[in-house]
Every structure is written in C-alpha cells, then in structure tokens.
Design a protein around this motif. Structure first.
Motif, PDB file in Angstrom:
ATOM      1  N   ARG A   4      80.303  96.214  51.317  1.00  0.00           N
ATOM      2  CA  ARG A   4      79.773  95.736  50.033  1.00  0.00           C
ATOM      3  C   ARG A   4      79.483  94.238  50.087  1.00  0.00           C
ATOM      4  O   ARG A   4      78.466  93.763  49.578  1.00  0.00           O
ATOM      5  CB  ARG A   4      80.754  96.062  48.908  1.00  0.00           C
ATOM      6  N   LEU A   5      80.380  93.489  50.709  1.00  0.00           N
ATOM      7  CA  LEU A   5      80.165  92.041  50.830  1.00  0.00           C
ATOM      8  C   LEU A   5      78.933  91.742  51.677  1.00  0.00           C
ATOM      9  O   LEU A   5      78.175  90.812  51.382  1.00  0.00           O
ATOM     10  CB  LEU A   5      81.399  91.384  51.441  1.00  0.00           C
ATOM     11  N   VAL A  43      89.265  89.080  48.719  1.00  0.00           N
ATOM     12  CA  VAL A  43      87.915  89.500  48.382  1.00  0.00           C
ATOM     13  C   VAL A  43      87.328  88.574  47.328  1.00  0.00           C
ATOM     14  O   VAL A  43      86.150  88.180  47.412  1.00  0.00           O
ATOM     15  CB  VAL A  43      87.910  90.951  47.889  1.00  0.00           C
ATOM     16  N   LEU A  81      90.527  92.501  53.406  1.00  0.00           N
ATOM     17  CA  LEU A  81      89.288  92.632  54.171  1.00  0.00           C
ATOM     18  C   LEU A  81      89.429  93.598  55.348  1.00  0.00           C
ATOM     19  O   LEU A  81      88.507  93.737  56.153  1.00  0.00           O
ATOM     20  CB  LEU A  81      88.835  91.264  54.680  1.00  0.00           C
ATOM     21  N   LEU A  86      78.713  84.361  56.559  1.00  0.00           N
ATOM     22  CA  LEU A  86      80.099  84.667  56.239  1.00  0.00           C
ATOM     23  C   LEU A  86      80.827  84.962  57.549  1.00  0.00           C
ATOM     24  O   LEU A  86      80.319  85.697  58.400  1.00  0.00           O
ATOM     25  CB  LEU A  86      80.186  85.877  55.317  1.00  0.00           C
ATOM     26  N   LEU A 119      80.377  83.511  48.541  1.00  0.00           N
ATOM     27  CA  LEU A 119      79.116  84.240  48.717  1.00  0.00           C
ATOM     28  C   LEU A 119      78.154  83.926  47.567  1.00  0.00           C
ATOM     29  O   LEU A 119      76.962  83.636  47.795  1.00  0.00           O
ATOM     30  CB  LEU A 119      79.434  85.729  48.778  1.00  0.00           C
ATOM     31  N   VAL A 176      86.151  85.311  48.949  1.00  0.00           N
ATOM     32  CA  VAL A 176      84.916  85.495  49.711  1.00  0.00           C
ATOM     33  C   VAL A 176      83.734  85.674  48.768  1.00  0.00           C
ATOM     34  O   VAL A 176      82.668  85.090  48.960  1.00  0.00           O
ATOM     35  CB  VAL A 176      85.040  86.698  50.656  1.00  0.00           C
ATOM     36  N   ARG A 177      83.924  86.481  47.748  1.00  0.00           N
ATOM     37  CA  ARG A 177      82.820  86.729  46.822  1.00  0.00           C
ATOM     38  C   ARG A 177      82.417  85.451  46.089  1.00  0.00           C
ATOM     39  O   ARG A 177      81.229  85.228  45.823  1.00  0.00           O
ATOM     40  CB  ARG A 177      83.206  87.834  45.839  1.00  0.00           C
ATOM     41  N   VAL A 219      84.080  95.261  53.161  1.00  0.00           N
ATOM     42  CA  VAL A 219      83.223  94.362  53.943  1.00  0.00           C
ATOM     43  C   VAL A 219      81.767  94.815  53.869  1.00  0.00           C
ATOM     44  O   VAL A 219      80.849  93.984  53.819  1.00  0.00           O
ATOM     45  CB  VAL A 219      83.710  94.288  55.397  1.00  0.00           C
ATOM     46  N   GLU A 261      75.865  92.287  49.542  1.00  0.00           N
ATOM     47  CA  GLU A 261      75.752  91.207  48.562  1.00  0.00           C
ATOM     48  C   GLU A 261      75.310  89.912  49.234  1.00  0.00           C
ATOM     49  O   GLU A 261      74.512  89.139  48.673  1.00  0.00           O
ATOM     50  CB  GLU A 261      77.092  91.002  47.859  1.00  0.00           C
ATOM     51  N   ALA A 262      75.828  89.643  50.435  1.00  0.00           N
ATOM     52  CA  ALA A 262      75.459  88.421  51.147  1.00  0.00           C
ATOM     53  C   ALA A 262      73.972  88.421  51.485  1.00  0.00           C
ATOM     54  O   ALA A 262      73.283  87.401  51.345  1.00  0.00           O
ATOM     55  CB  ALA A 262      76.296  88.286  52.412  1.00  0.00           C
TER      56      ALA A 262
END
Length: 263
Positions: A21-22, A251, A13, A5, A258, A254-255, A19, A25-26
């Motif tokens: 949390r992302l 978000v 963001l 990412l 992801l 991105v999610r 970020v 998750e990533a």
C-alpha cells in the motif's frame, strides 16, 4: 535529485500488504523509488522481520514507475545462482525497474552471520562479494555461466531473459576497496555520511577512479527527514533515501514522510 522511500522491514513494516500500500501511495505522490533493507534478524526491540524479495515482488506488481530493490543485500550470505534467478525474475516482473544494492553486511545488529554459520571475517566477505558480482555479470549476459572460483562454482547454468541489472554498492567512504568496487558499478551508497563535504570528496574520488567511463552514475545518500538534502545534492548526490530509525519506525511515520513528498 530523485527520492526513494528506504524501509526497514521490521514490526509494522514486516507485513508485505502494508508495504504494498505504501508503494502504491508513494508512486501516486511522485516518489521515484522504493528500497528495502535485507535482514534475517535484528536486535531487540525489533520482533518481526520480513523477506525483502517477496515484499519487492508484491510492490512491483502494484506499481509501474518506482525503481525497486534491496538496499543493501549482503551477497556473502547468499548463493549466486539463487540471486541470479531472483534478480532476473524480479526485473522481468517489474518491467526493468530493479536496482540491486549490495554490500558486506554486518554481524553487529542481528548476528546474521555468526548465528547462521556464515562467514564473519570482513576481508573474506569482501572477496566473496567481488566474486559473486563477477558471477552475476556472467549470468545477466544470458550466456551459459562457466565459473570455478575460490568461493563459488557454476557449471553451464543459463539465466534468461538477459539484461544487465544496475548495481549500487555500499561501503564506508574512507576505505579504498569499496571505492574501487563502486567505480566499476553503477552507483555508490557511502554509509554514515555526516556532512556534504564528505560526499563531495567521495564524488571526486569515484570520478578519478572511473576516468573516462561514460554513462549515468548515481551517488546515493541515506538521510533522515529534516536533513539538509539540498546541500548533499549540491555535493553530488543523485538520490536521497529516507533514513528511518529501525527500532521505532511506524507506518504512520512513513506515511507522513510520504505525503510530504519527495525532495
């Protein structure tokens, strides 16, 4: 090819907790890296901008495997001693997962140089970038740094723990100086590529400049989702970075990328 990412830390963001949390998750979804833009300001409609180093530190604390780094940081507007201390600390916090992306930067999108009284001339910023990298090489050795150059002075400072941090350099692929700089480092991020054939030419040029150099070397491409990532991998890319529109990134977008998973 590995996937990361690549996030502009703007608006939605710009909240480091988002970020973080992302990033978690990533990692769970199998992504290999998280890289973030390094900017002080951006043109409208962007309103909020986050600091990359604080955000990366927070992401490092909640992940175990993701490679992390600024992509890219314009070294000409940063002091070498501060960058040396930040990189050594962040690399230690992440357990050796830092990759330092560096480049000239641009005044075009946020007046980050003219608006702060920093150097606007590209040639002088290039010279500052090269000298800055020389200082960082010395700092990462763990030995006292004795440097007195055109732009920077360090007199006996030591930066530990000692580890040479991988450096990816960014630049326009048609220019000789960025290619020469990239050949001396650990990877190259050619910007504004439009076709895999351009990357293949870059790969050949860098290989010729590196000669008999050994060790891993990365060719990094920033591509939007939906691009033919496989074609760039066939042309020599080792990393794909997700290219989001900084004016509209959210978000949810991105999610969604992801959750689709890495290339």
């Amino acid at each position: 090819m590995r996937s990361a990412l690549w996030l502009p830390l703007f608006d939605e963001l710009a909240d480091p907790t988002v970020v973080v949390r992302l990033a978690a998750e990533a990692e769970e979804a199998g992504w290999h890296g998280l890289f973030v833009w390094d900017h002080l300001h951006w043109r409208p409609p962007v309103r909020e901008v986050a600091d990359p180093w604080i955000t990366l530190a927070a992401a490092a604390a909640v992940t175990d495997r993701l490679l992390l780094g600024p992509m890219v940081t314009p070294l000409a507007r940063r002091r070498p001693a501060k960058v040396a201390r930040e990189t050594v600390t962040l690399d230690r916090l992440s357990g050796g997962r830092l990759v330092l992306g560096v480049g000239l930067g641009s005044d075009r999108f946020g007046r980050e140089f003219s608006g702060t009284g920093d150097e606007c001339d590209d040639r002088r910023r290039a010279a500052m970038l090269d000298e800055h990298l020389t200082v960082l090489d010395a700092a990462w050795s763990g030995e006292p740094v004795q440097h007195r150059g055109e732009h920077y002075v360090l007199d006996g400072l030591t930066f530990r723990p000692a580890r040479r941090i991988p450096v990816w350099t960014a630049g326009f692929p048609g220019h000789a100086r960025p290619l020469r700089r990239a050949a001396t480092r650990d990877g190259f991020f050619p910007v504004n590529l439009e076709h895999p054939d351009e990357l293949a030419a870059v790969a050949a040029a860098v290989a010729a400049l590196r000669g008999d150099a050994t060790g891993p070397y990365d060719l990094v491409v920033g591509l939007p989702t939906g691009a033919d990532v496989a074609a760039f991998a066939a042309a020599g890319a080792t990393w794909w970075l997700t290219d989001f529109d900084p004016a509209t990134v959210s978000v949810d977008e991105v999610r969604g990328v992801l959750r689709d998973g890495p290339a």
